[in-house]
Design a protein around this motif. Structure first.
Motif, PDB file in Angstrom:
ATOM      1  N   ASP A  68       0.837  -1.203   0.000  1.00 51.28           N
ATOM      2  CA  ASP A  68       0.000   0.000   0.000  1.00 51.28           C
ATOM      3  C   ASP A  68       0.873   1.255   0.000  1.00 51.28           C
ATOM      4  OD1 ASP A  68       1.024   0.036   2.540  1.00 51.28           O
ATOM      5  OD2 ASP A  68      -0.901  -0.122   3.580  1.00 51.28           O
ATOM      6  N   SER A 104       4.582  -1.753   4.736  1.00 45.41           N
ATOM      7  CA  SER A 104       4.543  -2.690   3.613  1.00 45.41           C
ATOM      8  C   SER A 104       5.907  -2.882   2.959  1.00 45.41           C
ATOM      9  CB  SER A 104       3.529  -2.220   2.565  1.00 45.41           C
ATOM     10  OG  SER A 104       3.965  -1.055   1.905  1.00 45.41           O
ATOM     11  N   HIS A 137      -0.434  -2.731  -6.354  1.00 38.28           N
ATOM     12  CA  HIS A 137      -0.960  -1.701  -5.446  1.00 38.28           C
ATOM     13  C   HIS A 137      -2.412  -1.414  -5.799  1.00 38.28           C
ATOM     14  CE1 HIS A 137      -1.543   1.867  -3.125  1.00 38.28           C
ATOM     15  NE2 HIS A 137      -1.568   2.671  -4.181  1.00 38.28           N
ATOM     16  N   ASP A 153      -5.149   1.136  -5.421  1.00 38.19           N
ATOM     17  CA  ASP A 153      -5.302   2.554  -5.095  1.00 38.19           C
ATOM     18  C   ASP A 153      -6.748   2.820  -4.669  1.00 38.19           C
ATOM     19  OD1 ASP A 153      -5.279   5.258  -4.870  1.00 38.19           O
ATOM     20  OD2 ASP A 153      -4.737   5.671  -6.959  1.00 38.19           O
ATOM     21  N   VAL A 186      -9.899  -4.083  -1.342  1.00 37.91           N
ATOM     22  CA  VAL A 186      -8.506  -4.431  -1.580  1.00 37.91           C
ATOM     23  C   VAL A 186      -8.278  -5.939  -1.524  1.00 37.91           C
ATOM     24  CG1 VAL A 186      -6.144  -4.150  -0.740  1.00 37.91           C
ATOM     25  CG2 VAL A 186      -7.714  -2.206  -0.721  1.00 37.91           C
TER      26      VAL A 186
END
Length: 273
Positions: free
Chosen positions: A9, A14, A36, A38, A90
């Motif tokens: 992230d 991370s 990633h 977003d 996510v």
């Protein structure tokens, strides 16, 4: 060439997962796909129709983040690629992306300290529960080092299948495998015979066995925790039951004053068959 989906992230926490993946790829011909999700787009919950204004996915931030860590570790990148998506969920996004790119593993980082959601974070906990492929779980305080030893706690059930998976992983690093089995009834003759038979069949210069009798007052999780702390392996390989509740128990602190059982050793978690 095996492929690892490495999640980030772009936060400080991370970085450990990215560093661990870089170390893996420096020792083996792994392909790394850095991912990633977003979530920085606006959602208006008060409008008649809920809507989202998505920013176009851009890999620039992700590439800068990863390339900086490559420079810091002094490693040369092999086959790598970058994926940035605008997604709200996510956990689902990571699992879907892993399937799309045909990843063999997912690599996630932890937050450190406390219960499993606090330790792993909500997204990582869901991925651990839902992912159909094995997951590397990297603690927040991991420090880059060569992978040379594997700690494999086993219930001995389906051992012939599991040890082959562990051997495949460890052979990539020429790592030594320590198989630990814990049993309250270790000294009973039929149990002894079964364990000795397995050891005779699979022991080698690279595979050693430790059969331990569990004290009546000590849990299996506590025994595993202690041996990990004492032996300091490079990698822990686990086979998780479907509900993964044992994993939460394993990550409980040894004492209430401690933050966690082990803050430095990465785990590779397979779904138990």
């Amino acid at each position: 060439m095996k492929k690892i989906l490495v999640t980030t992230d772009l936060s400080q926490n991370s970085k450990t997962a990215v560093r661990f993946a870089i170390q893996l790829a420096s020792q083996t011909p792994y392909e790394l796909v850095f991912y990633h999700a977003d979530t920085s787009f606006a959602i208006d919950p008060f409008s008649a129709v809920t809507f989202a204004t998505l920013r176009a996915a851009d890999n620039k931030e992700l590439m800068k983040f990863v390339n900086t860590l490559y420079k810091q570790t002094g490693k040369i990148s092999g086959k790598i690629s970058f994926i940035t998506e605008s997604r709200l969920d996510v956990s689902s996004a990571i699992i879907e992306c892993a399937a799309k790119v045909k990843a063999d593993y997912i690599c996630i980082g932890t937050r450190g300290g406390g219960l499993i959601n606090k330790l792993l974070g909500t997204h990582a906990s869901r991925i651990l529960n839902d992912s159909p492929i094995p997951i590397f779980v990297v603690p927040r305080h991991y420090r880059t080092k060569t992978i040379s030893s594997v700690f494999y706690p086993s219930d001995i059930e389906n051992f012939s299948h599991e040890i082959q998976l562990v051997k495949k992983i460890s052979s990539l690093f020429d790592a030594r495998i320590s198989v630990y089995h814990y049993n309250y009834f270790k000294n009973e003759q039929d149990i002894k015979n079964k364990l000795n038979s397995i050891e005779d069949k699979y022991k080698s210069e690279r595979i050693v066995f430790y059969f331990k009798k569990l004290p009546a007052e000590q849990s299996l999780h506590r025994s595993i925790q202690i041996d990990i702390i004492v032996t300091k392996p490079s990698l822990i390989v686990m086979f998780a039951k479907e509900d993964r509740t044992w994993f939460e128990q394993l990550l409980q602190p040894l004492k209430s004053s401690e933050k966690g059982f082990d803050t430095r050793t990465p785990m590779l978690v397979f779904r138990k068959e």
